[in-house]
Scaffold this active site. Sequence first.
Site, short mmCIF file in Angstrom:
data_model
loop_
_atom_site.label_atom_id
_atom_site.label_comp_id
_atom_site.label_asym_id
_atom_site.label_seq_id
_atom_site.Cartn_x
_atom_site.Cartn_y
_atom_site.Cartn_z
N HIS A 45 -22.12 -15.41 42.72
CA HIS A 45 -20.31 -15.60 43.23
C HIS A 45 -19.68 -14.41 42.31
O HIS A 45 -20.49 -14.42 41.20
CB HIS A 45 -19.69 -16.87 42.61
CG HIS A 45 -19.81 -17.85 41.63
ND1 HIS A 45 -20.38 -18.60 41.21
CD2 HIS A 45 -18.99 -17.34 40.34
CE1 HIS A 45 -20.63 -18.62 40.08
NE2 HIS A 45 -19.42 -17.89 39.60
N ALA A 46 -18.23 -13.90 42.70
CA ALA A 46 -17.83 -12.97 41.79
C ALA A 46 -16.21 -13.44 42.51
O ALA A 46 -16.43 -13.37 44.02
CB ALA A 46 -18.18 -11.58 42.38
#
Length: 274
Positions: free
Chosen positions: A76-77
């Site tokens: 994720h980011a």
Amino acid sequence: MERTNVRLHTHFTDFVKPSQVVPDLAAKDRVAAVEELLDVLVKEKLLTNKKPVLTRIIDRENLETTAIGMGVALPHARVDTGGEIAIAVGRSEKGIDFEAPDGQKVHLVILVVWNPELPGLFNHLFAGLARFLIKPANRQRLFQAKDRAELYAVLSEIELRFYEGDKIIHRASVLRKLQELEIKRRKARKEQQKEIQKHAAMLREELDTALISRFDKLMERYGFAVAEVVEGVCQGCNINLSTQMHSAIEGSNDIYVCENCGKFLVSPAKKKKK
Ligand SMILES: [Zn+2]
């Protein structure tokens, strides 16, 4: 406070269309898997700036694996993509090495890119996913679904809820890592501090703001904020926990709070299996 509009969403698939699900990933390693899923988001017009997002996700992955064990990874980011959240799900029959804590290959990759303005959303999502994926029967159905439609049908059963009661689901390893970085930063030379701070900021973004402010207060006061539970005793204050709380914490990756000293309670770190 968290933005309230996210409360309207009650299911994981409110954020994912069938076209965002890849039943058979071609990728053989984690960088390729992340890239393949980002391509899906580009195709779906949920993302335009693929390259910086890829870099960001891999940086985060190198800091601490997002594999949660049991064959699942959640790369994720937190990047502004214009929308609120963009998710793609990929399945790999052969499995991909994500350097998971349990040493298992990853068969389900759930990629999440979310807007920095919505800090609470990811935790909300993460808690719902963890609650569903912890059940072996649910994972088996995801791993063995025969096609995209069947895989999507299982994903649509995942309900999203805010934290309930006294625990923070599946985030103990992130909080533990943050403490490790903060302690390291205090001892580091000036020229190293910036780099450590950058890494710490990445983890801070993933945690709830109330949790972070409590964390900082504890760090300030005691020099540490996370206490392990050893044989039912909080290592932060040497007080015995209730049997119920002790057995809930044992072996789990959830965070609890010590009723006596207020520190975050976690299960002792497991040794990596090779
Ligand atoms: Zn305590």
